[in-house]
Design an enzyme around this catalytic site. Structure first.
Site, PDB file in Angstrom:
ATOM      1  N   GLY A 154      45.588 -23.003   9.620  1.00  0.00           N
ATOM      2  CA  GLY A 154      45.578 -22.652  11.046  1.00  0.00           C
ATOM      3  C   GLY A 154      46.909 -22.256  11.646  1.00  0.00           C
ATOM      4  O   GLY A 154      47.033 -22.183  12.870  1.00  0.00           O
TER       5      GLY A 154
ATOM      6  N   ILE B 190      49.881 -24.904  17.067  1.00  0.00           N
ATOM      7  CA  ILE B 190      49.995 -26.356  16.928  1.00  0.00           C
ATOM      8  C   ILE B 190      50.113 -26.710  15.445  1.00  0.00           C
ATOM      9  O   ILE B 190      50.874 -27.612  15.071  1.00  0.00           O
ATOM     10  CB  ILE B 190      48.798 -27.059  17.603  1.00  0.00           C
ATOM     11  CG1 ILE B 190      48.838 -26.804  19.119  1.00  0.00           C
ATOM     12  CG2 ILE B 190      48.821 -28.561  17.308  1.00  0.00           C
ATOM     13  CD1 ILE B 190      47.635 -27.352  19.880  1.00  0.00           C
TER      14      ILE B 190
ATOM     15  N   VAL C  49      37.445 -19.273   6.549  1.00  0.00           N
ATOM     16  CA  VAL C  49      36.401 -20.275   6.265  1.00  0.00           C
ATOM     17  C   VAL C  49      34.993 -19.700   6.325  1.00  0.00           C
ATOM     18  O   VAL C  49      34.032 -20.400   6.003  1.00  0.00           O
ATOM     19  CB  VAL C  49      36.506 -21.510   7.206  1.00  0.00           C
ATOM     20  CG1 VAL C  49      37.762 -22.320   6.890  1.00  0.00           C
ATOM     21  CG2 VAL C  49      36.441 -21.108   8.675  1.00  0.00           C
TER      22      VAL C  49
ATOM     23  N   LEU D  19      41.556 -24.968  12.946  1.00  0.00           N
ATOM     24  CA  LEU D  19      40.866 -23.689  12.982  1.00  0.00           C
ATOM     25  C   LEU D  19      39.851 -23.668  14.103  1.00  0.00           C
ATOM     26  O   LEU D  19      39.070 -24.611  14.250  1.00  0.00           O
ATOM     27  CB  LEU D  19      40.143 -23.465  11.650  1.00  0.00           C
ATOM     28  CG  LEU D  19      40.996 -23.634  10.388  1.00  0.00           C
ATOM     29  CD1 LEU D  19      40.116 -23.624   9.153  1.00  0.00           C
ATOM     30  CD2 LEU D  19      42.057 -22.554  10.318  1.00  0.00           C
TER      31      LEU D  19
ATOM     32  N   ALA E 253      36.086 -18.456  18.985  1.00  0.00           N
ATOM     33  CA  ALA E 253      34.885 -18.019  19.693  1.00  0.00           C
ATOM     34  C   ALA E 253      35.172 -16.616  20.199  1.00  0.00           C
ATOM     35  O   ALA E 253      36.328 -16.263  20.434  1.00  0.00           O
ATOM     36  CB  ALA E 253      34.585 -18.955  20.861  1.00  0.00           C
TER      37      ALA E 253
ATOM     38  N   TYR F 161      35.739 -22.934  29.043  1.00  0.00           N
ATOM     39  CA  TYR F 161      35.838 -23.416  27.658  1.00  0.00           C
ATOM     40  C   TYR F 161      34.471 -23.304  26.952  1.00  0.00           C
ATOM     41  O   TYR F 161      34.395 -23.059  25.754  1.00  0.00           O
ATOM     42  CB  TYR F 161      36.394 -24.836  27.616  1.00  0.00           C
ATOM     43  CG  TYR F 161      37.000 -25.194  26.267  1.00  0.00           C
ATOM     44  CD1 TYR F 161      38.030 -24.448  25.733  1.00  0.00           C
ATOM     45  CD2 TYR F 161      36.520 -26.285  25.542  1.00  0.00           C
ATOM     46  CE1 TYR F 161      38.581 -24.765  24.497  1.00  0.00           C
ATOM     47  CE2 TYR F 161      37.064 -26.609  24.312  1.00  0.00           C
ATOM     48  CZ  TYR F 161      38.099 -25.848  23.798  1.00  0.00           C
ATOM     49  OH  TYR F 161      38.638 -26.165  22.570  1.00  0.00           O
TER      50      TYR F 161
ATOM     51  N   LYS G   3      33.740 -28.319  19.923  1.00  0.00           N
ATOM     52  CA  LYS G   3      34.648 -29.466  19.774  1.00  0.00           C
ATOM     53  C   LYS G   3      33.869 -30.791  19.815  1.00  0.00           C
ATOM     54  O   LYS G   3      34.232 -31.750  19.128  1.00  0.00           O
ATOM     55  CB  LYS G   3      35.741 -29.448  20.845  1.00  0.00           C
ATOM     56  CG  LYS G   3      36.748 -28.303  20.709  1.00  0.00           C
ATOM     57  CD  LYS G   3      37.510 -28.299  19.388  1.00  0.00           C
ATOM     58  CE  LYS G   3      38.710 -27.354  19.435  1.00  0.00           C
ATOM     59  NZ  LYS G   3      39.359 -27.213  18.101  1.00  0.00           N
TER      60      LYS G   3
ATOM     61  N   ILE H  22      48.489 -26.338  25.686  1.00  0.00           N
ATOM     62  CA  ILE H  22      49.798 -25.840  25.256  1.00  0.00           C
ATOM     63  C   ILE H  22      49.677 -24.326  25.186  1.00  0.00           C
ATOM     64  O   ILE H  22      48.626 -23.816  24.791  1.00  0.00           O
ATOM     65  CB  ILE H  22      50.166 -26.378  23.843  1.00  0.00           C
ATOM     66  CG1 ILE H  22      50.162 -27.909  23.809  1.00  0.00           C
ATOM     67  CG2 ILE H  22      51.513 -25.842  23.396  1.00  0.00           C
ATOM     68  CD1 ILE H  22      50.543 -28.496  22.435  1.00  0.00           C
TER      69      ILE H  22
ATOM     70  N   LEU I  71      48.675 -18.893  20.746  1.00  0.00           N
ATOM     71  CA  LEU I  71      47.864 -17.679  20.615  1.00  0.00           C
ATOM     72  C   LEU I  71      46.441 -17.957  21.087  1.00  0.00           C
ATOM     73  O   LEU I  71      45.824 -17.132  21.750  1.00  0.00           O
ATOM     74  CB  LEU I  71      47.865 -17.202  19.153  1.00  0.00           C
ATOM     75  CG  LEU I  71      47.085 -15.929  18.843  1.00  0.00           C
ATOM     76  CD1 LEU I  71      47.690 -14.730  19.576  1.00  0.00           C
ATOM     77  CD2 LEU I  71      47.064 -15.664  17.351  1.00  0.00           C
TER      78      LEU I  71
END
Ligand code: IMJ
Length: 260
Positions: free
Chosen positions: A14, A21, A69, A96, A99, A159, A166, A196, A199
């Site tokens: 990732g 991160i 993946v 990883l 969307a 989101y 998540k 944060i 990208l």
């Protein structure tokens, strides 16, 4: 006991650029003495490959491999390479998510079946096959970590399907922890990071508002850094965290605990 990852072999996925991160995590793991295998997302022009190779060169990764993946052959190839090089694996870092842009704006009810399936496949499902392939290589006390976000449990504007992904990812962490713990003490945890600029977030409308809200309301009155998430990752993959599994640990300046 001090934090020490020397001699530990860890796979980091990732990393896209110097704001990732995953890059903050890789730097902290390296600083703690870990040997790294690093993957990049292959694209037609090899742009990620060149950028990530140059960025991570100072960490002297033992392996540098393509990993999409959505391609089972690439997933198998990564673990074949690790098996040949190290013969074991002490840590797996999953950072990883994806969307479609159109799914990350406006109404959640507008999510298409295809968009839902793709977001969940890449962002949540992928952890399961990676763990399945890593299983025979995991050493006693090995660790798995993944990244989550508060949108897993709150309805955060835009989101949308990533929040659902998540939530599935955090549930997967619990099932994988239950599966991998008994045999070799393998631990599986998620880090829920505060917002944060990366990208994955800079492309999003409203990220700056979210960051300002954290700076105004979070107990620490600031956002967290990639290095802080990295330090927590290093802790979770170290023997210091030997009793922690199946958890979502918040590295968010405390934002998630306050009201309004
Ligand atoms: C993402 C969307 C909407 C609101 C958001 C975010 N907030 C934050 C994020 C408030 C902090 C970043 N985040 C936590 C993510 O998990 C982002 C995932 C992501 C981002 C993109 C952008 C570009 C794209 N697809 C994406 N897929 C997943 O095309």
């Amino acid at each position: 006991m001090l934090l020490d990852l020397s001699g530990k072999t860890i796979l980091v996925t990732g990393i896209a650029n110097n704001r990732s991160i995953a890059w903050g995590i890789a730097q902290q793991l390296h600083a703690a003495g870990a040997e790294l295998a690093i993957t990049y997302l292959p694209d037609e022009r090899g742009r990620f490959e060149a950028k990530v190779r140059e960025l991570t060169a100072p960490l002297e990764p033992s392996l540098f491999l393509p990993l999409n993946v959505q391609d089972p052959a690439q997933m198998s190839a990564v673990f074949e390479a690790i098996s040949a090089k190290w013969g074991r694996l002490d840590g797996l870092v999953h950072c990883l998510a994806f969307a479609g842009k159109e799914e990350l704006v406006g109404d959640y009810s507008a999510t298409t079946a295809e968009g839902f399936a793709r977001a969940l496949e890449i962002s949540a499902y992928s952890l399961a096959p990676l763990c399945r392939l890593a299983k025979p290589l995991f050493s006693e006390g090995a660790g798995v970590i993944t990244l989550s976000y508060l949108g897993a449990e709150r309805a955060i504007p835009n989101y949308n399907v990533m929040g659902v992904a998540k939530a599935a990812l955090e549930a997967s962490v619990r099932y994988l922890a239950a599966e991998l713990g008994p045999d070799r003490q393998v631990r599986v945890n998620a880090i829920s990071a505060g917002p944060i600029r990366t990208l994955a977030s800079s492309a999003i409308g409203g990220i700056l508002d979210m960051i300002r809200t954290v700076e105004e309301r979070a107990p620490l009155r600031r956002t967290v850094t990639q290095a802080e998430v990295g330090q927590t990752a290093a802790f979770l993959l170290s023997d210091l965290a030997s009793g922690i599994t199946g958890q979502t640990l918040y590295v968010d300046s405390g934002y998630g605990i306050v009201g309004t």
